[in-house]
Design an enzyme around this catalytic site. Structure first.
Site, PDB file in Angstrom:
ATOM      1  N   ALA A  86     -31.798 112.341  21.744  1.00  0.00           N
ATOM      2  CA  ALA A  86     -30.981 112.634  20.568  1.00  0.00           C
ATOM      3  C   ALA A  86     -30.454 111.328  19.998  1.00  0.00           C
ATOM      4  O   ALA A  86     -29.777 110.576  20.697  1.00  0.00           O
ATOM      5  CB  ALA A  86     -29.831 113.571  20.927  1.00  0.00           C
ATOM      6  N   VAL A  87     -30.806 111.073  18.741  1.00  0.00           N
ATOM      7  CA  VAL A  87     -30.294 109.911  18.020  1.00  0.00           C
ATOM      8  C   VAL A  87     -29.418 110.460  16.899  1.00  0.00           C
ATOM      9  O   VAL A  87     -29.903 111.200  16.039  1.00  0.00           O
ATOM     10  CB  VAL A  87     -31.435 109.049  17.437  1.00  0.00           C
ATOM     11  CG1 VAL A  87     -30.870 107.790  16.794  1.00  0.00           C
ATOM     12  CG2 VAL A  87     -32.451 108.689  18.509  1.00  0.00           C
ATOM     13  N   ILE A  88     -28.140 110.109  16.945  1.00  0.00           N
ATOM     14  CA  ILE A  88     -27.178 110.639  15.979  1.00  0.00           C
ATOM     15  C   ILE A  88     -26.677 109.492  15.105  1.00  0.00           C
ATOM     16  O   ILE A  88     -26.253 108.453  15.619  1.00  0.00           O
ATOM     17  CB  ILE A  88     -26.019 111.349  16.711  1.00  0.00           C
ATOM     18  CG1 ILE A  88     -26.596 112.491  17.562  1.00  0.00           C
ATOM     19  CG2 ILE A  88     -24.990 111.865  15.708  1.00  0.00           C
ATOM     20  CD1 ILE A  88     -25.630 113.106  18.539  1.00  0.00           C
ATOM     21  N   THR A  92     -23.599 102.255  11.400  1.00  0.00           N
ATOM     22  CA  THR A  92     -24.433 101.054  11.289  1.00  0.00           C
ATOM     23  C   THR A  92     -25.899 101.466  11.170  1.00  0.00           C
ATOM     24  O   THR A  92     -26.254 102.620  11.422  1.00  0.00           O
ATOM     25  CB  THR A  92     -24.262 100.156  12.534  1.00  0.00           C
ATOM     26  OG1 THR A  92     -24.819 100.831  13.669  1.00  0.00           O
ATOM     27  CG2 THR A  92     -22.789  99.836  12.789  1.00  0.00           C
ATOM     28  N   HIS A  94     -28.215 100.999  13.163  1.00  0.00           N
ATOM     29  CA  HIS A  94     -28.815 101.174  14.490  1.00  0.00           C
ATOM     30  C   HIS A  94     -29.642 102.456  14.570  1.00  0.00           C
ATOM     31  O   HIS A  94     -30.735 102.480  15.139  1.00  0.00           O
ATOM     32  CB  HIS A  94     -27.705 101.162  15.544  1.00  0.00           C
ATOM     33  CG  HIS A  94     -28.201 101.211  16.939  1.00  0.00           C
ATOM     34  ND1 HIS A  94     -28.118 102.346  17.711  1.00  0.00           N
ATOM     35  CD2 HIS A  94     -28.792 100.273  17.711  1.00  0.00           C
ATOM     36  CE1 HIS A  94     -28.639 102.098  18.901  1.00  0.00           C
ATOM     37  NE2 HIS A  94     -29.053 100.854  18.928  1.00  0.00           N
TER      38      HIS A  94
END
Length: 158
Positions: A86-88, A92, A94
């Site tokens: 999971a990328v939330i 920034t 990132h």
């Protein structure tokens, strides 16, 4: 001309699978894993961590998923590999870098090895969106498991 299509029940007891899980955002990834395991179990796969059918590999975060998936695929031991993470989005850029690189890396692992490597990494704007996609009503982990079963079956036929 022949038509090839994978199924969900082609000798699932003989499959060898790996599931790579990003530990970062484990509130979400642990739920994706539970959905994935539920689907696999209902299709005849032994999901016991002590069993011989599935290896579970925890990595620090999503960025590390691709490297491990590639190494597992290169080993020749697995019929399919499922990558969960999971990328939330934060404040920034990132998020953009991690989401782009993990998707490219997972695809490259599959293309370079011929092993189905399933992209089960959520990319969401908020934690709430991630939890909704890993929840009881709509756990995408289930769908990632189905994709792995279908692709393992299909690759065995073509």
């Amino acid at each position: 001309m022949a038509t090839f299509e994978g199924t969900y029940n082609d000798n699932t007891q003989a499959l060898k699978l790996a599931i790579v899980i990003g530990r970062f955002n484990d509130l979400v990834t642990s739920k994706l894993l539970a959905g994935c395991q539920d689907c696999l179990r209902r299709h005849g796969v032994n999901t016991d961590p002590e069993g011989a059918q599935i290896d579970y590999i925890w990595v620090p975060g999503c960025f590390e998923i691709s490297l491990v998936a590639k190494k597992l695929a290169d080993s020749g031991k697995y019929d399919a590999i499922i990558c969960l993470g999971a990328v939330i989005r934060g404040d920034t850029p990132h998020f953009d870098y991690v989401a782009a690189e993990v998707s490219k890396g997972v695809a490259a692992a599959a293309f370079q090895t011929g092993v189905p490597v399933i992209f089960g990494v959520l990319t969401t704007d908020t934690m709430q969106q991630a939890l909704e996609r890993a929840g009881i009503k709509n756990n995408l982990g289930w769908g990632y498991a189905l994709s792995a079963l279908e692709m393992a079956s299909l690759m065995g036929k073509i």
